[in-house]
Design a protein around this motif. Sequence first.
Motif, PDB file in Angstrom:
ATOM      1  N   ASN A 117       0.816  -1.216   0.000  1.00  0.00           N
ATOM      2  CA  ASN A 117       0.000   0.000   0.000  1.00  0.00           C
ATOM      3  C   ASN A 117       0.855   1.273   0.000  1.00  0.00           C
ATOM      4  OD1 ASN A 117      -2.482   1.222  -0.157  1.00  0.00           O
ATOM      5  ND2 ASN A 117      -2.722   1.394   2.063  1.00  0.00           N
ATOM      6  N   THR A 118       1.942   1.241  -0.758  1.00  0.00           N
ATOM      7  CA  THR A 118       2.858   2.390  -0.849  1.00  0.00           C
ATOM      8  C   THR A 118       2.948   2.824  -2.310  1.00  0.00           C
ATOM      9  OG1 THR A 118       4.177   1.451   0.933  1.00  0.00           O
ATOM     10  CG2 THR A 118       5.254   3.111  -0.410  1.00  0.00           C
ATOM     11  N   SER A 119       3.016   4.135  -2.532  1.00  0.00           N
ATOM     12  CA  SER A 119       3.141   4.592  -3.919  1.00  0.00           C
ATOM     13  C   SER A 119       4.598   4.519  -4.372  1.00  0.00           C
ATOM     14  CB  SER A 119       2.638   6.030  -4.046  1.00  0.00           C
ATOM     15  OG  SER A 119       3.546   6.918  -3.404  1.00  0.00           O
ATOM     16  N   LEU A 120       4.781   4.382  -5.674  1.00  0.00           N
ATOM     17  CA  LEU A 120       6.142   4.378  -6.228  1.00  0.00           C
ATOM     18  C   LEU A 120       6.842   5.697  -5.898  1.00  0.00           C
ATOM     19  CD1 LEU A 120       8.345   3.040  -8.013  1.00  0.00           C
ATOM     20  CD2 LEU A 120       7.226   4.088 -10.003  1.00  0.00           C
ATOM     21  N   ALA A 121       6.083   6.794  -5.969  1.00  0.00           N
ATOM     22  CA  ALA A 121       6.666   8.112  -5.671  1.00  0.00           C
ATOM     23  C   ALA A 121       7.248   8.141  -4.261  1.00  0.00           C
ATOM     24  CB  ALA A 121       5.604   9.201  -5.849  1.00  0.00           C
ATOM     25  N   THR A 122       6.486   7.662  -3.298  1.00  0.00           N
ATOM     26  CA  THR A 122       6.973   7.629  -1.912  1.00  0.00           C
ATOM     27  C   THR A 122       8.206   6.736  -1.798  1.00  0.00           C
ATOM     28  OG1 THR A 122       4.742   8.001  -1.104  1.00  0.00           O
ATOM     29  CG2 THR A 122       6.302   7.064   0.470  1.00  0.00           C
ATOM     30  N   TYR A 123       8.144   5.573  -2.416  1.00  0.00           N
ATOM     31  CA  TYR A 123       9.257   4.609  -2.361  1.00  0.00           C
ATOM     32  C   TYR A 123      10.546   5.227  -2.925  1.00  0.00           C
ATOM     33  CZ  TYR A 123      12.037   0.503  -3.723  1.00  0.00           C
ATOM     34  OH  TYR A 123      13.051  -0.397  -3.914  1.00  0.00           O
ATOM     35  N   THR A 344      -0.622   9.066  -6.797  1.00  0.00           N
ATOM     36  CA  THR A 344      -0.468   8.852  -5.348  1.00  0.00           C
ATOM     37  C   THR A 344      -0.936   7.469  -4.898  1.00  0.00           C
ATOM     38  OG1 THR A 344      -2.626   9.824  -5.030  1.00  0.00           O
ATOM     39  CG2 THR A 344      -0.738  11.288  -4.747  1.00  0.00           C
ATOM     40  N   GLY A 345      -1.617   6.736  -5.781  1.00  0.00           N
ATOM     41  CA  GLY A 345      -2.125   5.414  -5.391  1.00  0.00           C
ATOM     42  C   GLY A 345      -0.986   4.421  -5.207  1.00  0.00           C
ATOM     43  N   PRO A 346      -1.299   3.241  -4.664  1.00  0.00           N
ATOM     44  CA  PRO A 346      -0.269   2.221  -4.441  1.00  0.00           C
ATOM     45  C   PRO A 346       0.420   1.797  -5.749  1.00  0.00           C
ATOM     46  CG  PRO A 346      -2.379   1.560  -3.465  1.00  0.00           C
ATOM     47  CD  PRO A 346      -2.636   2.805  -4.231  1.00  0.00           C
ATOM     48  N   GLY A 347       1.705   1.492  -5.655  1.00  0.00           N
ATOM     49  CA  GLY A 347       2.461   1.082  -6.849  1.00  0.00           C
ATOM     50  C   GLY A 347       2.577   2.240  -7.821  1.00  0.00           C
ATOM     51  N   ILE A 348       2.452   1.938  -9.112  1.00  0.00           N
ATOM     52  CA  ILE A 348       2.543   3.018 -10.101  1.00  0.00           C
ATOM     53  C   ILE A 348       1.325   3.934 -10.052  1.00  0.00           C
ATOM     54  CG2 ILE A 348       4.120   1.769 -11.640  1.00  0.00           C
ATOM     55  CD1 ILE A 348       1.684   1.177 -13.454  1.00  0.00           C
ATOM     56  N   GLY A 349       0.264   3.488  -9.394  1.00  0.00           N
ATOM     57  CA  GLY A 349      -0.872   4.371  -9.122  1.00  0.00           C
ATOM     58  C   GLY A 349      -1.908   4.474 -10.223  1.00  0.00           C
ATOM     59  N   VAL A 350      -1.725   3.731 -11.288  1.00  0.00           N
ATOM     60  CA  VAL A 350      -2.744   3.711 -12.350  1.00  0.00           C
ATOM     61  C   VAL A 350      -2.978   2.260 -12.764  1.00  0.00           C
ATOM     62  CG1 VAL A 350      -2.190   5.999 -13.282  1.00  0.00           C
ATOM     63  CG2 VAL A 350      -1.051   3.989 -14.233  1.00  0.00           C
ATOM     64  N   ASP A 351      -4.154   2.025 -13.379  1.00  0.00           N
ATOM     65  CA  ASP A 351      -4.490   0.679 -13.851  1.00  0.00           C
ATOM     66  C   ASP A 351      -4.797   0.726 -15.334  1.00  0.00           C
ATOM     67  OD1 ASP A 351      -4.542  -0.831 -11.313  1.00  0.00           O
ATOM     68  OD2 ASP A 351      -6.087   0.644 -10.794  1.00  0.00           O
ATOM     69  N   PRO A 352      -4.450  -0.333 -16.039  1.00  0.00           N
ATOM     70  CA  PRO A 352      -4.816  -0.370 -17.452  1.00  0.00           C
ATOM     71  C   PRO A 352      -6.333  -0.446 -17.603  1.00  0.00           C
ATOM     72  CG  PRO A 352      -3.544  -2.337 -16.813  1.00  0.00           C
ATOM     73  CD  PRO A 352      -3.743  -1.529 -15.579  1.00  0.00           C
ATOM     74  N   ILE A 353      -6.860   0.209 -18.612  1.00  0.00           N
ATOM     75  CA  ILE A 353      -8.291   0.086 -18.907  1.00  0.00           C
ATOM     76  C   ILE A 353      -8.406  -1.050 -19.929  1.00  0.00           C
ATOM     77  CG2 ILE A 353     -10.345   1.275 -19.771  1.00  0.00           C
ATOM     78  CD1 ILE A 353      -8.965   3.918 -18.883  1.00  0.00           C
ATOM     79  N   ARG A 354      -8.853  -2.196 -19.457  1.00  0.00           N
ATOM     80  CA  ARG A 354      -8.775  -3.430 -20.248  1.00  0.00           C
ATOM     81  C   ARG A 354      -9.401  -3.336 -21.643  1.00  0.00           C
ATOM     82  NH1 ARG A 354      -5.522  -8.054 -20.559  1.00  0.00           N
ATOM     83  NH2 ARG A 354      -4.550  -8.255 -18.536  1.00  0.00           N
ATOM     84  N   GLU A 355     -10.582  -2.703 -21.756  1.00  0.00           N
ATOM     85  CA  GLU A 355     -11.244  -2.636 -23.071  1.00  0.00           C
ATOM     86  C   GLU A 355     -10.371  -1.865 -24.051  1.00  0.00           C
ATOM     87  OE1 GLU A 355     -12.620  -2.569 -19.768  1.00  0.00           O
ATOM     88  OE2 GLU A 355     -13.626  -0.682 -20.271  1.00  0.00           O
ATOM     89  N   ILE A 356      -9.727  -0.810 -23.545  1.00  0.00           N
ATOM     90  CA  ILE A 356      -8.883  -0.004 -24.436  1.00  0.00           C
ATOM     91  C   ILE A 356      -7.624  -0.782 -24.788  1.00  0.00           C
ATOM     92  CG2 ILE A 356      -7.505   2.107 -24.586  1.00  0.00           C
ATOM     93  CD1 ILE A 356      -9.636   3.426 -22.759  1.00  0.00           C
ATOM     94  N   VAL A 357      -7.019  -1.397 -23.792  1.00  0.00           N
ATOM     95  CA  VAL A 357      -5.804  -2.177 -24.030  1.00  0.00           C
ATOM     96  C   VAL A 357      -6.094  -3.300 -25.029  1.00  0.00           C
ATOM     97  CG1 VAL A 357      -4.069  -3.659 -22.939  1.00  0.00           C
ATOM     98  CG2 VAL A 357      -4.866  -1.597 -21.771  1.00  0.00           C
TER      99      VAL A 357
END
Length: 369
Positions: A117-123, A344-357
């Motif tokens: 539950n840590t953001s990449l930015a914080t890390y 600011t979300g955990p990890g890279i903080g974004v998720d792929p939008i599956r339909e678009i991908v």
Amino acid sequence: MKLEAVELIRLDVPLKSTFRTSEGAVNVHEVVWVHAITDVGEGWAECAANGLPDYSSEFHTGAALVLKEFLIPNLMKLGNDLTAEAVAPSLHWVKGHRMAKAAIETALLDAQLRAANTSLATYLGAVKETVPAGVSVGIMDSLPELLKFVEGYLAEGYLRIKLKIQPGWDYEPVKLIREAFGPDLMLQVDANTAYTRDDFDLLKRLDEFNLLLIEQPIEEEDILGHARLAEYIETPVCLDESIVSADIARDAIELGAAEIINIKPSRVGGYIESVKIHDVAQAAGIPVWCGGMLETGIGRAANLALAALPNFTLPGDTSASNRYFAVDTTEPFVLVDGHISVPTGPGIGVDPIREIVDGYTVSTEWVKR
Ligand code: SMG
Ligand code: MG
């Protein structure tokens, strides 16, 4: 954590307009995504290797093969001992292939940080919530066309303009943009190795335009040549392609070849090595900025986290999603007052939008234990 499986997704993402550099022109962003499945959750990364080996020796088909044949099986063998920090030491025996290594390390770092539950930015040690954005402007067919594009980007609010240059497209375009937008415009150029040691007088002519920097004017292996050029011209010399590790960064700085450094995590093997370069440069009083490889949202998100570190004192090529793409693969990054928000979300903080991908997907391959 334990690496259970990896999905390698090949994407063809059309560009809104052709992007031309001294190395060639692209209309489609051809990339491989790494989707890591671990026992603590999943992680995502975009491998920056493009379709052709014309920026570096890496290209997307080769990167996918190296990942599948060597990197992923090696990391699977670590069993429960796998951490994101263990990736680079474990893969050290594989020479080169830094973009492929960066991709698997980043996907695992994303998984690890999401679980914590840590953001990449914080890390990484980010100190900013938004970062100033520049834009990289390709070589055009004509000067009026260039003027039109630059005018458009400035109207959108970009804080700095980078012009791609090559022999025959250097003095005149730079003069035009400097005269059109005045002395206060933050303006820099990028040659992508298009010049040689015989061109120093030609490059010296650019001194009159008070550029922020000239990026990678000559061959990537020619560190000494860059040091000589840096002595010869007033414009600060910035290295991109040449800097593939913190060790090389330290040497280039000591030689006087790198007055500024463009850090691209992909080029140097990942975000952990990028922080080392940031630190080496900071200790030497050398400013850095974050480069780009036309990443879609998955890659852009991680670059923004890095660009929020304290020694990133110049605007990066971290432009908004709509610089290149009509529809990004994640929630789009938007320009607000010349800045982009750091996720600011955990990890890279974004998720792929599956339909678009799915719409951009050319093929998918699973690598399993
Ligand atoms: O992501 O906006 C971006 C690309 C910025 O100019 C850019 N990248 O040498 O810095 C560089 C180039 C490499 C692009 S290779 C297709
Ligand atoms: Mg460059």
